[in-house]
Design an enzyme around this catalytic site. Structure first.
Site, PDB file in Angstrom:
ATOM      1  N   ARG A  67       0.906  -1.228  -0.013  1.00 18.57           N
ATOM      2  CA  ARG A  67      -0.183  -0.023  -0.030  1.00 18.57           C
ATOM      3  C   ARG A  67       1.028   1.259   0.139  1.00 18.57           C
ATOM      4  NH1 ARG A  67      -4.120  -2.642   3.691  1.00 18.57           N
ATOM      5  NH2 ARG A  67      -3.328  -1.131   5.618  1.00 18.57           N
ATOM      6  N   ARG A 110       9.826   6.418  -3.136  1.00 16.28           N
ATOM      7  CA  ARG A 110      10.099   7.066  -4.153  1.00 16.28           C
ATOM      8  C   ARG A 110      11.458   7.794  -4.003  1.00 16.28           C
ATOM      9  NH1 ARG A 110       5.311  10.057  -2.433  1.00 16.28           N
ATOM     10  NH2 ARG A 110       3.551   9.271  -3.581  1.00 16.28           N
ATOM     11  N   ARG A 136      -8.174  -6.108  14.430  1.00 18.56           N
ATOM     12  CA  ARG A 136      -7.461  -5.012  15.353  1.00 18.56           C
ATOM     13  C   ARG A 136      -8.695  -4.110  15.891  1.00 18.56           C
ATOM     14  NH1 ARG A 136      -3.513  -7.348  17.567  1.00 18.56           N
ATOM     15  NH2 ARG A 136      -2.224  -5.162  17.888  1.00 18.56           N
ATOM     16  N   ARG A 170       0.799   5.928  16.563  1.00 17.18           N
ATOM     17  CA  ARG A 170       0.927   7.276  15.994  1.00 17.18           C
ATOM     18  C   ARG A 170       0.311   8.346  16.937  1.00 17.18           C
ATOM     19  NH1 ARG A 170      -2.692   6.564  10.535  1.00 17.18           N
ATOM     20  NH2 ARG A 170      -4.459   5.847  11.640  1.00 17.18           N
ATOM     21  N   GLU A 184      -2.528   6.880  19.504  1.00 18.01           N
ATOM     22  CA  GLU A 184      -3.524   5.917  19.030  1.00 18.01           C
ATOM     23  C   GLU A 184      -2.500   4.580  19.263  1.00 18.01           C
ATOM     24  OE1 GLU A 184      -4.623   6.515  14.985  1.00 18.01           O
ATOM     25  OE2 GLU A 184      -4.697   4.398  14.326  1.00 18.01           O
ATOM     26  N   TYR A 227     -10.054  -5.095   3.778  1.00 21.78           N
ATOM     27  CA  TYR A 227      -9.534  -3.572   4.264  1.00 21.78           C
ATOM     28  C   TYR A 227     -10.133  -2.840   2.798  1.00 21.78           C
ATOM     29  CZ  TYR A 227      -7.112   0.777   5.316  1.00 21.78           C
ATOM     30  OH  TYR A 227      -6.831   2.009   5.693  1.00 21.78           O
ATOM     31  N   ASP A 287     -10.402   1.112   1.280  1.00 14.51           N
ATOM     32  CA  ASP A 287     -10.604   2.520   1.495  1.00 14.51           C
ATOM     33  C   ASP A 287     -12.016   3.155   0.943  1.00 14.51           C
ATOM     34  OD1 ASP A 287      -7.893   3.300   2.355  1.00 14.51           O
ATOM     35  OD2 ASP A 287      -7.139   2.992   0.372  1.00 14.51           O
TER      36      ASP A 287
HETATM   37  P1  FAD Z   1     -18.142   1.382   8.232  1.00 16.33           P
HETATM   38  O1  FAD Z   1     -17.946   2.982   7.999  1.00 16.33           O
HETATM   39  O2  FAD Z   1     -17.610   0.554   9.421  1.00 16.33           O
HETATM   40  O3  FAD Z   1     -20.020   1.284   8.636  1.00 16.33           O
HETATM   41  C1  FAD Z   1     -20.503   0.335   8.719  1.00 16.33           C
HETATM   42  C2  FAD Z   1     -21.666   0.690   9.705  1.00 16.33           C
HETATM   43  O4  FAD Z   1     -22.482  -0.321  10.135  1.00 16.33           O
HETATM   44  C3  FAD Z   1     -21.181   1.310  11.029  1.00 16.33           C
HETATM   45  O5  FAD Z   1     -21.783   2.441  11.159  1.00 16.33           O
HETATM   46  C4  FAD Z   1     -21.956   0.274  12.246  1.00 16.33           C
HETATM   47  O6  FAD Z   1     -22.268   0.965  13.251  1.00 16.33           O
HETATM   48  C5  FAD Z   1     -23.141  -0.242  11.551  1.00 16.33           C
HETATM   49  N1  FAD Z   1     -23.317  -1.584  12.056  1.00 16.33           N
HETATM   50  C6  FAD Z   1     -22.558  -2.605  11.999  1.00 16.33           C
HETATM   51  N2  FAD Z   1     -23.356  -3.574  12.574  1.00 16.33           N
HETATM   52  C7  FAD Z   1     -24.618  -3.367  12.789  1.00 16.33           C
HETATM   53  C8  FAD Z   1     -25.590  -3.995  13.239  1.00 16.33           C
HETATM   54  N3  FAD Z   1     -25.797  -5.174  13.555  1.00 16.33           N
HETATM   55  N4  FAD Z   1     -26.879  -3.235  13.325  1.00 16.33           N
HETATM   56  C9  FAD Z   1     -26.816  -1.795  13.092  1.00 16.33           C
HETATM   57  N5  FAD Z   1     -25.848  -1.214  12.424  1.00 16.33           N
HETATM   58  C10 FAD Z   1     -24.508  -1.984  12.259  1.00 16.33           C
HETATM   59  N6  FAD Z   1     -10.122   4.918   4.053  1.00 16.33           N
HETATM   60  C11 FAD Z   1      -9.674   6.075   3.043  1.00 16.33           C
HETATM   61  O7  FAD Z   1     -10.404   6.189   2.021  1.00 16.33           O
HETATM   62  N7  FAD Z   1      -8.837   7.011   3.574  1.00 16.33           N
HETATM   63  C12 FAD Z   1      -8.131   6.882   4.945  1.00 16.33           C
HETATM   64  O8  FAD Z   1      -7.500   7.832   5.244  1.00 16.33           O
HETATM   65  C13 FAD Z   1      -8.660   5.893   5.638  1.00 16.33           C
HETATM   66  N8  FAD Z   1      -8.307   5.746   7.235  1.00 16.33           N
HETATM   67  C14 FAD Z   1      -8.670   4.772   7.803  1.00 16.33           C
HETATM   68  C15 FAD Z   1      -8.461   4.759   9.069  1.00 16.33           C
HETATM   69  C16 FAD Z   1      -8.838   3.841  10.084  1.00 16.33           C
HETATM   70  C17 FAD Z   1      -8.090   3.758  11.389  1.00 16.33           C
HETATM   71  C18 FAD Z   1      -9.433   2.906   9.560  1.00 16.33           C
HETATM   72  C19 FAD Z   1     -10.358   1.698  10.539  1.00 16.33           C
HETATM   73  C20 FAD Z   1     -10.169   2.894   8.133  1.00 16.33           C
HETATM   74  C21 FAD Z   1      -9.729   3.950   7.340  1.00 16.33           C
HETATM   75  N9  FAD Z   1     -10.241   3.995   6.071  1.00 16.33           N
HETATM   76  C22 FAD Z   1      -9.613   4.819   5.333  1.00 16.33           C
HETATM   77  C23 FAD Z   1     -11.374   2.946   5.690  1.00 16.33           C
HETATM   78  C24 FAD Z   1     -12.716   3.489   5.960  1.00 16.33           C
HETATM   79  O9  FAD Z   1     -12.976   3.625   7.467  1.00 16.33           O
HETATM   80  C25 FAD Z   1     -13.745   2.633   5.144  1.00 16.33           C
HETATM   81  O10 FAD Z   1     -13.441   2.753   3.750  1.00 16.33           O
HETATM   82  C26 FAD Z   1     -15.289   2.974   5.441  1.00 16.33           C
HETATM   83  O11 FAD Z   1     -15.366   3.149   6.827  1.00 16.33           O
HETATM   84  C27 FAD Z   1     -16.226   1.802   4.699  1.00 16.33           C
HETATM   85  O12 FAD Z   1     -17.425   2.230   4.936  1.00 16.33           O
HETATM   86  P2  FAD Z   1     -18.318   1.006   5.343  1.00 16.33           P
HETATM   87  O13 FAD Z   1     -19.841   1.725   4.998  1.00 16.33           O
HETATM   88  O14 FAD Z   1     -18.097  -0.075   4.558  1.00 16.33           O
HETATM   89  O15 FAD Z   1     -18.067   0.628   7.018  1.00 16.33           O
HETATM   90  N1  UDP Z   2       3.585   0.693   8.127  1.00 18.70           N
HETATM   91  C1  UDP Z   2       4.966   0.740   8.931  1.00 18.70           C
HETATM   92  N2  UDP Z   2       5.560   2.167   9.342  1.00 18.70           N
HETATM   93  C2  UDP Z   2       4.830   3.274   9.140  1.00 18.70           C
HETATM   94  C3  UDP Z   2       3.876   3.269   8.248  1.00 18.70           C
HETATM   95  C4  UDP Z   2       3.289   2.006   7.698  1.00 18.70           C
HETATM   96  O1  UDP Z   2       5.187  -0.104   9.346  1.00 18.70           O
HETATM   97  O2  UDP Z   2       5.488   4.377   9.568  1.00 18.70           O
HETATM   98  C5  UDP Z   2       3.245  -0.590   7.876  1.00 18.70           C
HETATM   99  C6  UDP Z   2       2.144  -0.982   8.557  1.00 18.70           C
HETATM  100  O3  UDP Z   2       2.211  -2.331   8.783  1.00 18.70           O
HETATM  101  C7  UDP Z   2       0.865  -0.405   7.820  1.00 18.70           C
HETATM  102  C8  UDP Z   2       1.185  -0.629   6.412  1.00 18.70           C
HETATM  103  O4  UDP Z   2       2.757  -0.072   6.464  1.00 18.70           O
HETATM  104  O5  UDP Z   2      -0.413  -1.156   8.323  1.00 18.70           O
HETATM  105  C9  UDP Z   2       0.411  -0.203   5.324  1.00 18.70           C
HETATM  106  O6  UDP Z   2       0.504   1.596   5.805  1.00 18.70           O
HETATM  107  P1  UDP Z   2      -0.780   2.283   5.968  1.00 18.70           P
HETATM  108  O7  UDP Z   2      -0.419   3.916   6.059  1.00 18.70           O
HETATM  109  O8  UDP Z   2      -1.830   1.910   4.402  1.00 18.70           O
HETATM  110  O9  UDP Z   2      -1.533   1.633   7.064  1.00 18.70           O
HETATM  111  P2  UDP Z   2      -2.880   1.765   7.948  1.00 18.70           P
HETATM  112  O10 UDP Z   2      -4.083   2.239   6.814  1.00 18.70           O
HETATM  113  O11 UDP Z   2      -2.948   0.187   7.868  1.00 18.70           O
HETATM  114  O12 UDP Z   2      -2.840   2.209   9.032  1.00 18.70           O
END
Ligand code: FAD
Ligand code: UDP
Length: 386
Positions: free
Chosen positions: A175, A179, A251, A281, A304, A352, A354
């Protein structure tokens, strides 16, 4: 054929909201429920009542995509502000640029190499031969050599995933770019931004349609399915089946909040790569809205921490080790034999995703459902496999 189907959508994250909107737009009646008291799922943003800073409540979210259609769609529902994600990484008391770029390499080795020299130098450090690496560790050693791998990736990854990187798939590291220029943009996509009024307002706009009824603080387990022709379920796949075959592992994250004098660290995200520092982080949320950051005198930071999710924790990242994949296949087989339900989203497909990919897949699911409804054939269960 019936023109109007009645559909229950479980989950008001991007996946559920987009599917609901497209079905409503095609004339179907949609009820969306979510057990949380807000829409937008894990992308939820809210103004902090103490400081006024816009918080990314479940962790930092940056919208980035190459998908023209997805970009056009999201821009119809929010004012997407220009944002360029630049991450810093702390290693052994020093601060570097992440992802690994020419600046990181020169700083780390105390050199002033040109792009060409740096490429040749990193290639000389690469370990592992010509075979396509399967594990995160093998990929890391191949990608950047042992010194950089151990400094930037090994400890962070152990903390983030809780297992040795030689058990994780290479795809996790793929991911990240590497560069040999000074470009420190964390993403390589053409479009990148953050909604001016946050993601929750964007998802609320997607859901604002006369044929959509929204019920928050309502779990699937509380509602009756009678009266609905179809269910779209975006919650955890194993939870739908009451974990009958076992639990898929996730996780979870814990955020330790602190309000400090602004600026605190001077950037949105600082990774802590050393294994002996417990947090992964620190995020300083006002920098996710650079257009308003200068106005704050007090800043909200989140430290975090990552841990194995227990039954009562929020599932954040699917772990997807070998055992999980075997279990996933068994749940997918069950899902495919469950009439009247479509499983979607990052939890429903245990992947996973985005945000842009979640939206693109929601387009696909909605099209499939619309076609099946129009042809009067029962929609086949739809679970994406990665
Ligand atoms: P979710 O957002 O998880 O929505 C699912 C919903 O279903 C939730 O609101 C939950 O409450 C509800 N639900 C579940 N079970 C039930 C039930 N039984 N009854 C009623 N409601 C229920 N993506 C990016 O593009 N850029 C980023 O920078 C990025 N950063 C991230 C950082 C973190 C820490 C994480 C964890 C994810 C990140 N993502 C990022 C991914 C992004 O969060 C997901 O793409 C997005 O949330 C997907 O949407 P979803 O609707 O599939 O799931
Ligand atoms: N990662 C790392 N060091 C960093 C940043 C990322 O080891 O400083 C690793 C980590 O395992 C992470 C993966 O690279 O899950 C992918 O990075 P990304 O930013 O996509 O992380 P995530 O969305 O999983 O937080």
């Amino acid at each position: 054929m019936r023109d109007r189907m009645s559909v229950l959508v479980v989950g008001a994250g991007f996946t559920g909201a987009v599917i609901a909107r497209l079905l409503a737009g095609a004339g179907h009646d949609v009820v969306v429920i979510d057990e949380r008291d807000h829409v937008a799922g894990n992308c939820h943003t809210a103004r902090d009542s103490e400081t006024g800073v816009m918080l990314h409540v479940y962790g930092p979210h940056i919208f980035h995509t190459d998908d023209e259609k997805v970009w056009q769609f999201i821009n119809r529902h929010c004012d997407m502000m220009p944002y360029r994600h630049q991450v810093k990484a702390r290693v052994g008391g020093k601060v570097y640029a992440m992802p690994i770029n020419l600046h990181t390499i020169n700083q780390f080795f105390g050199k002033a190499m040109s792009p060409r020299e740096a490429r040749a130098f990193i290639e000389s450090l690469s370990e592992g031969g010509t075979e396509d690496p399967q594990s995160f560790e093998a990929q890391g050693l191949r990608f950047v050599g042992r010194d950089i791998y151990e400094a930037f990736f090994h400890g962070y990854t152990l903390k983030q995933w809780g297992v040795s990187p030689d058990r994780l798939p290479a795809s996790i590291l793929k991911r990240l770019p590497l560069r040999f220029t000074y470009d420190d943009n964390y993403f390589f996509h053409r479009y990148q931004g953050i909604p001016r009024d946050g993601y929750t307002a964007a998802v609320a706009s997607i859901l604002a349609h006369p044929k959509i009824t929204l019920q928050l603080s309502t779990s699937f387990e509380q509602v009756t399915r009678t009266g609905f022709d179809h269910v779209v379920y975006t919650g955890p796949l194993d939870r739908y089946f009451n974990h009958a075959l076992g639990r898929l592992s996730y996780r979870t994250l814990r955020f330790e909040r602190e309000v400090a004098e602004a600026p605190y660290q001077g950037t949105a995200v600082m990774n802590y790569c050393d294994a002996d520092v417990p947090c992964t982080r620190i995020t300083e949320h006002m920098y996710f809205a650079p257009w308003e950051a200068a106005q704050f005198r007090r800043s909200v930071i989140y430290r975090e921490y990552s841990a194995q999710a227990g039954p009562d924790d929020i599932p954040y990242y699917p772990v997807r080790l070998l055992d999980d994949k075997v279990l996933l296949e068994r749940y997918v087989a069950r899902a495919e034999q469950t009439p009247g339900v479509t499983f979607a989203g990052r939890l429903g497909s245990y992947a996973y995703l985005d945000m842009d990919v979640a939206i693109r897949r929601a387009f696909d699911v909605a099209r499939h459902l619309k076609d099946a409804f129009a042809a009067d054939t029962p929609p086949r269960a739809f679970v994406h496999r990665d």
